[in-house]
Design an enzyme around this catalytic site. Structure first.
Site, PDB file in Angstrom:
ATOM      1  N   GLY A  93       0.841  -1.212   0.000  1.00 32.11           N
ATOM      2  CA  GLY A  93       0.000   0.000   0.000  1.00 32.11           C
ATOM      3  C   GLY A  93       0.867   1.250   0.000  1.00 32.11           C
ATOM      4  O   GLY A  93       1.891   1.297   0.677  1.00 32.11           O
ATOM      5  N   ARG A 134       1.005  -5.089  -5.565  1.00 29.75           N
ATOM      6  CA  ARG A 134       1.162  -6.317  -4.785  1.00 29.75           C
ATOM      7  C   ARG A 134       1.439  -7.415  -5.803  1.00 29.75           C
ATOM      8  O   ARG A 134       0.865  -7.416  -6.891  1.00 29.75           O
ATOM      9  CB  ARG A 134      -0.084  -6.572  -3.954  1.00 29.75           C
ATOM     10  CG  ARG A 134      -0.265  -5.475  -2.885  1.00 29.75           C
ATOM     11  CD  ARG A 134      -1.262  -5.827  -1.801  1.00 29.75           C
ATOM     12  NE  ARG A 134      -1.166  -4.885  -0.685  1.00 29.75           N
ATOM     13  CZ  ARG A 134      -2.015  -3.874  -0.464  1.00 29.75           C
ATOM     14  NH1 ARG A 134      -3.034  -3.675  -1.280  1.00 29.75           N
ATOM     15  NH2 ARG A 134      -1.856  -3.081   0.570  1.00 29.75           N
ATOM     16  N   ASP A 175       5.534  -4.815   6.176  1.00 26.82           N
ATOM     17  CA  ASP A 175       6.161  -6.084   6.585  1.00 26.82           C
ATOM     18  C   ASP A 175       6.216  -7.115   5.455  1.00 26.82           C
ATOM     19  O   ASP A 175       7.207  -7.846   5.324  1.00 26.82           O
ATOM     20  CB  ASP A 175       5.487  -6.659   7.836  1.00 26.82           C
ATOM     21  CG  ASP A 175       4.005  -6.909   7.636  1.00 26.82           C
ATOM     22  OD1 ASP A 175       3.408  -6.336   6.705  1.00 26.82           O
ATOM     23  OD2 ASP A 175       3.432  -7.687   8.422  1.00 26.82           O
ATOM     24  N   GLY A 176       5.186  -7.161   4.614  1.00 25.11           N
ATOM     25  CA  GLY A 176       5.193  -8.098   3.489  1.00 25.11           C
ATOM     26  C   GLY A 176       6.353  -7.790   2.548  1.00 25.11           C
ATOM     27  O   GLY A 176       7.106  -8.693   2.143  1.00 25.11           O
ATOM     28  N   THR A 179       4.328   2.819   5.343  1.00 25.28           N
ATOM     29  CA  THR A 179       2.942   2.371   5.515  1.00 25.28           C
ATOM     30  C   THR A 179       2.237   3.314   6.483  1.00 25.28           C
ATOM     31  O   THR A 179       2.833   3.745   7.473  1.00 25.28           O
ATOM     32  CB  THR A 179       2.842   0.920   6.062  1.00 25.28           C
ATOM     33  OG1 THR A 179       1.502   0.681   6.507  1.00 25.28           O
ATOM     34  CG2 THR A 179       3.778   0.658   7.224  1.00 25.28           C
ATOM     35  N   ASP A 191      -0.006   2.454   8.437  1.00 29.01           N
ATOM     36  CA  ASP A 191      -0.571   1.684   9.553  1.00 29.01           C
ATOM     37  C   ASP A 191       0.201   1.793  10.881  1.00 29.01           C
ATOM     38  O   ASP A 191      -0.352   1.500  11.930  1.00 29.01           O
ATOM     39  CB  ASP A 191      -0.683   0.203   9.177  1.00 29.01           C
ATOM     40  CG  ASP A 191      -1.595  -0.033   7.988  1.00 29.01           C
ATOM     41  OD1 ASP A 191      -2.459   0.831   7.736  1.00 29.01           O
ATOM     42  OD2 ASP A 191      -1.446  -1.069   7.314  1.00 29.01           O
ATOM     43  N   ASP A 219       2.337  -0.254  11.933  1.00 26.39           N
ATOM     44  CA  ASP A 219       2.176  -1.602  12.504  1.00 26.39           C
ATOM     45  C   ASP A 219       3.477  -2.389  12.568  1.00 26.39           C
ATOM     46  O   ASP A 219       3.455  -3.611  12.726  1.00 26.39           O
ATOM     47  CB  ASP A 219       1.127  -2.390  11.698  1.00 26.39           C
ATOM     48  CG  ASP A 219       1.494  -2.517  10.224  1.00 26.39           C
ATOM     49  OD1 ASP A 219       2.453  -1.855   9.775  1.00 26.39           O
ATOM     50  OD2 ASP A 219       0.823  -3.278   9.522  1.00 26.39           O
ATOM     51  N   ARG A 261      -5.210  -1.739   9.301  1.00 33.02           N
ATOM     52  CA  ARG A 261      -5.165  -3.212   9.309  1.00 33.02           C
ATOM     53  C   ARG A 261      -5.437  -3.729  10.721  1.00 33.02           C
ATOM     54  O   ARG A 261      -6.425  -3.346  11.305  1.00 33.02           O
ATOM     55  CB  ARG A 261      -3.811  -3.689   8.806  1.00 33.02           C
ATOM     56  CG  ARG A 261      -3.909  -4.533   7.544  1.00 33.02           C
ATOM     57  CD  ARG A 261      -2.542  -4.983   7.118  1.00 33.02           C
ATOM     58  NE  ARG A 261      -2.124  -4.321   5.906  1.00 33.02           N
ATOM     59  CZ  ARG A 261      -2.420  -4.757   4.679  1.00 33.02           C
ATOM     60  NH1 ARG A 261      -3.084  -5.867   4.527  1.00 33.02           N
ATOM     61  NH2 ARG A 261      -2.042  -4.095   3.621  1.00 33.02           N
ATOM     62  N   GLU A 263     -14.832  10.592  22.106  1.00 32.08           N
ATOM     63  CA  GLU A 263     -15.403  10.071  23.353  1.00 32.08           C
ATOM     64  C   GLU A 263     -15.037   8.600  23.543  1.00 32.08           C
ATOM     65  O   GLU A 263     -14.853   8.129  24.654  1.00 32.08           O
ATOM     66  CB  GLU A 263     -16.933  10.215  23.364  1.00 32.08           C
ATOM     67  CG  GLU A 263     -17.430  11.565  23.851  1.00 32.08           C
ATOM     68  CD  GLU A 263     -17.102  12.704  22.900  1.00 32.08           C
ATOM     69  OE1 GLU A 263     -17.053  12.465  21.682  1.00 32.08           O
ATOM     70  OE2 GLU A 263     -16.879  13.834  23.389  1.00 32.08           O
ATOM     71  N   MET A 283     -22.979  17.216  23.643  1.00 36.14           N
ATOM     72  CA  MET A 283     -23.808  17.565  22.501  1.00 36.14           C
ATOM     73  C   MET A 283     -23.686  16.550  21.362  1.00 36.14           C
ATOM     74  O   MET A 283     -24.447  16.543  20.411  1.00 36.14           O
ATOM     75  CB  MET A 283     -23.413  18.952  21.949  1.00 36.14           C
ATOM     76  CG  MET A 283     -23.444  20.056  22.982  1.00 36.14           C
ATOM     77  SD  MET A 283     -25.074  20.209  23.699  1.00 36.14           S
ATOM     78  CE  MET A 283     -25.914  21.020  22.367  1.00 36.14           C
ATOM     79  N   ILE A 286      -9.006   7.880   1.350  1.00 38.39           N
ATOM     80  CA  ILE A 286      -8.636   9.282   1.575  1.00 38.39           C
ATOM     81  C   ILE A 286      -7.435   9.347   2.518  1.00 38.39           C
ATOM     82  O   ILE A 286      -6.551  10.189   2.394  1.00 38.39           O
ATOM     83  CB  ILE A 286      -9.851  10.031   2.171  1.00 38.39           C
ATOM     84  CG1 ILE A 286     -10.831  10.356   1.049  1.00 38.39           C
ATOM     85  CG2 ILE A 286      -9.443  11.274   2.932  1.00 38.39           C
ATOM     86  CD1 ILE A 286     -12.120  10.965   1.523  1.00 38.39           C
TER      87      ILE A 286
HETATM   88  P1  ADP Z   1       3.073  -4.453   2.791  1.00 37.09           P
HETATM   89  O1  ADP Z   1       4.476  -4.459   2.311  1.00 37.09           O
HETATM   90  O2  ADP Z   1       2.469  -3.089   2.830  1.00 37.09           O
HETATM   91  O3  ADP Z   1       2.902  -5.245   4.068  1.00 37.09           O
HETATM   92  P2  ADP Z   1       1.937  -6.688   1.330  1.00 37.09           P
HETATM   93  O4  ADP Z   1       1.807  -7.554   2.524  1.00 37.09           O
HETATM   94  O5  ADP Z   1       0.822  -6.676   0.342  1.00 37.09           O
HETATM   95  O6  ADP Z   1       2.170  -5.168   1.683  1.00 37.09           O
HETATM   96  O7  ADP Z   1       3.283  -7.121   0.600  1.00 37.09           O
HETATM   97  C1  ADP Z   1       3.731  -6.434  -0.560  1.00 37.09           C
HETATM   98  C2  ADP Z   1       4.387  -7.413  -1.489  1.00 37.09           C
HETATM   99  O8  ADP Z   1       5.536  -7.991  -0.858  1.00 37.09           O
HETATM  100  C3  ADP Z   1       3.539  -8.625  -1.868  1.00 37.09           C
HETATM  101  O9  ADP Z   1       2.643  -8.343  -2.911  1.00 37.09           O
HETATM  102  C4  ADP Z   1       4.601  -9.604  -2.317  1.00 37.09           C
HETATM  103  O10 ADP Z   1       5.062  -9.300  -3.604  1.00 37.09           O
HETATM  104  C5  ADP Z   1       5.728  -9.311  -1.326  1.00 37.09           C
HETATM  105  N1  ADP Z   1       5.629 -10.251  -0.200  1.00 37.09           N
HETATM  106  C6  ADP Z   1       4.735 -10.250   0.812  1.00 37.09           C
HETATM  107  N2  ADP Z   1       4.925 -11.295   1.626  1.00 37.09           N
HETATM  108  C7  ADP Z   1       5.962 -11.996   1.112  1.00 37.09           C
HETATM  109  C8  ADP Z   1       6.630 -13.208   1.483  1.00 37.09           C
HETATM  110  N3  ADP Z   1       6.266 -13.898   2.570  1.00 37.09           N
HETATM  111  N4  ADP Z   1       7.635 -13.628   0.701  1.00 37.09           N
HETATM  112  C9  ADP Z   1       8.014 -12.937  -0.382  1.00 37.09           C
HETATM  113  N5  ADP Z   1       7.437 -11.802  -0.792  1.00 37.09           N
HETATM  114  C10 ADP Z   1       6.420 -11.333  -0.067  1.00 37.09           C
HETATM  115  O1  F6P Z   2      -1.603  -1.092   4.689  1.00 36.71           O
HETATM  116  C1  F6P Z   2      -2.226   0.105   4.308  1.00 36.71           C
HETATM  117  C2  F6P Z   2      -3.703  -0.103   4.127  1.00 36.71           C
HETATM  118  O2  F6P Z   2      -4.271   1.144   3.715  1.00 36.71           O
HETATM  119  C3  F6P Z   2      -4.445  -0.656   5.334  1.00 36.71           C
HETATM  120  O3  F6P Z   2      -4.683   0.327   6.321  1.00 36.71           O
HETATM  121  C4  F6P Z   2      -5.699  -1.199   4.695  1.00 36.71           C
HETATM  122  O4  F6P Z   2      -6.215  -2.260   5.447  1.00 36.71           O
HETATM  123  C5  F6P Z   2      -5.197  -1.698   3.359  1.00 36.71           C
HETATM  124  O5  F6P Z   2      -3.961  -1.056   3.113  1.00 36.71           O
HETATM  125  C6  F6P Z   2      -6.138  -1.439   2.213  1.00 36.71           C
HETATM  126  O6  F6P Z   2      -5.611  -2.051   1.098  1.00 36.71           O
HETATM  127  P1  F6P Z   2      -6.140  -1.760  -0.392  1.00 36.71           P
HETATM  128  O7  F6P Z   2      -5.553  -0.458  -0.827  1.00 36.71           O
HETATM  129  O8  F6P Z   2      -5.614  -2.903  -1.172  1.00 36.71           O
HETATM  130  O9  F6P Z   2      -7.625  -1.700  -0.328  1.00 36.71           O
END
Ligand code: ADP
Ligand code: F6P
Length: 318
Positions: free
Chosen positions: A11, A72, A103-104, A125, A127, A129, A171, A187, A214, A250
């Site tokens: 993302g 992705r 992290d992905g 990101t 997030d 996270d 997320r 709140e 309010m 947004i």
């Molecule tokens: P983010 O990097 O924001 O966490 P994703 O989890 O969608 O987003 O990961 C982005 C891309 O990183 C994935 O589409 C894939 O190409 C690569 N990726 C994610 N997880 C793995 C994994 N376990 N091994 C290798 N590549 C990965």
């Molecule tokens: O990781 C960023 C993020 O915007 C998350 O907050 C949300 O869950 C996700 O990506 C939305 O992904 P997509 O743009 O594929 O709908």
């Protein structure tokens, strides 16, 4: 002369462009050739690679999104896909890669490093996270975007004396909801780290009304989700008109805040230094205001720290 590459993956997040700019300019200053890889790992596998010079990153520090585009890519999760990616990099003479993502994307970078490419990850990101770093690039801007929306919702909620439930991204992480909720004087803040009980929520809303509130603003993290259903239930139980707003994408756009631009610039500069030092499989972060770097595996194993104190403060002040 060594050649390094930079890509954005997963993302998008405001500040990614500031990070790209800093990688390119720091790299050129250190006498690297710098190449941009389009569309994340997807563009890597298909060889979408362009040379970057100082001018190619002019006028982007203030722009949201990513000029390199992002994607992705399921294929990169396979050994075969990663081998193709590594071979493409070698064909272009690229032996160091800065990966800006979550992290992905870091998992992908870590596995790529095993195929002979030096990799450094930058946390891009909204997030917030990632456990190893206090803040990710894009979080501050996204939180301010949410805050702006909360301020606006407060106006109309007050006029109509309604409950307003605003669902925000993140997320499984509640940080966007927590920070924007506290800053926006919400709140109630509902986040996956703490969970919630519907009866307690409705009781708090009714008590608030009795004490002269309010409006009632509820910030709900998407990790719990279901703003529309919750609004219906709250209205049913409390008898107070309730509206749900899902902010959606947004939150991912807009000009990056000063904080995100500086964070991106500092982190990206460090990423290039790490490649210059011959390091690989590292991620850059920020801890207590200082730029740090850590092994990717170790960084991804760390459990995410939740700021209990902020949650306590938000509840006490609401
Ligand atoms: P983010 O990097 O924001 O966490 P994703 O989890 O969608 O987003 O990961 C982005 C891309 O990183 C994935 O589409 C894939 O190409 C690569 N990726 C994610 N997880 C793995 C994994 N376990 N091994 C290798 N590549 C990965
Ligand atoms: O990781 C960023 C993020 O915007 C998350 O907050 C949300 O869950 C996700 O990506 C939305 O992904 P997509 O743009 O594929 O709908």
């Amino acid at each position: 002369m060594r050649t390094i590459g930079v890509l954005t993956s997963g993302g998008d997040a405001p500040g990614m462009n500031a990070a790209i700019r800093a990688v390119v300019r720091a790299g050129l200053d250190k006498n690297f050739n710098v190449m941009g890889i389009l569309r994340g790992y997807s563009g890597l596998i298909s060889g979408e690679i362009i040379p970057m010079d100082r001018q190619s990153v002019a006028d982007i520090i203030q722009r949201g999104g990513t000029i390199l585009r992002t994607a992705r890519c399921a294929e990169f999760k396979t050994e075969e896909g990663r081998k193709r990616g590594a071979n493409i990099l070698k064909t272009f003479g690229i032996d160091g890669l800065v990966v800006i993502g979550g992290d992905g994307s870091f998992r992908g970078a870590q596995l790529l490093s095993k195929l002979g490419i030096s990799t450094v990850g930058l946390p891009g990101t909204i997030d917030n996270d990632l456990a190893y770093t206090d803040f990710t690039i894009g979080f501050d801007t996204a939180t301010n975007t949410v805050l702006d929306a909360i301020n606006k919702l407060r106006d109309t909620s007050t006029s109509h004396e309604r409950v307003s439930i605003v669902e925000v991204m993140g997320r499984n992480c509640g940080d966007i909801a927590l920070y924007a909720g506290l800053a926006g004087g919400a709140e109630n803040i509902i986040i996956p780290e703490k969970g919630y009980e519907q009866d307690t929520l409705c009781r708090t809303i009714l008590e608030g009304k009795m004490h002269g509130k309010m409006h009632n603003l509820v910030v709900l993290a998407e990790g719990i989700g279901g703003a529309e259903d919750l609004a219906k239930k709250v209205e049913e139980i409390t008898g107070i008109e309730t509206r749900a707003t899902k902010l959606g994408h947004i939150q991912r756009g807009g000009s990056p805040s000063c904080r995100d631009r500086i964070l991106a610039s500092r982190m990206a500069f460090r990423a290039v230094e790490l490649l210059e030092e011959g390091k690989s499989s590292r991620v850059v972060g920020i801890k207590d205001g200082k730029i740090i770097d850590e092994d990717i595996d170790e960084a991804l194993e760390e459990p995410k720290h939740f700021d209990e104190k902020l949650f306590e403060i938000a509840n006490a002040l609401s």
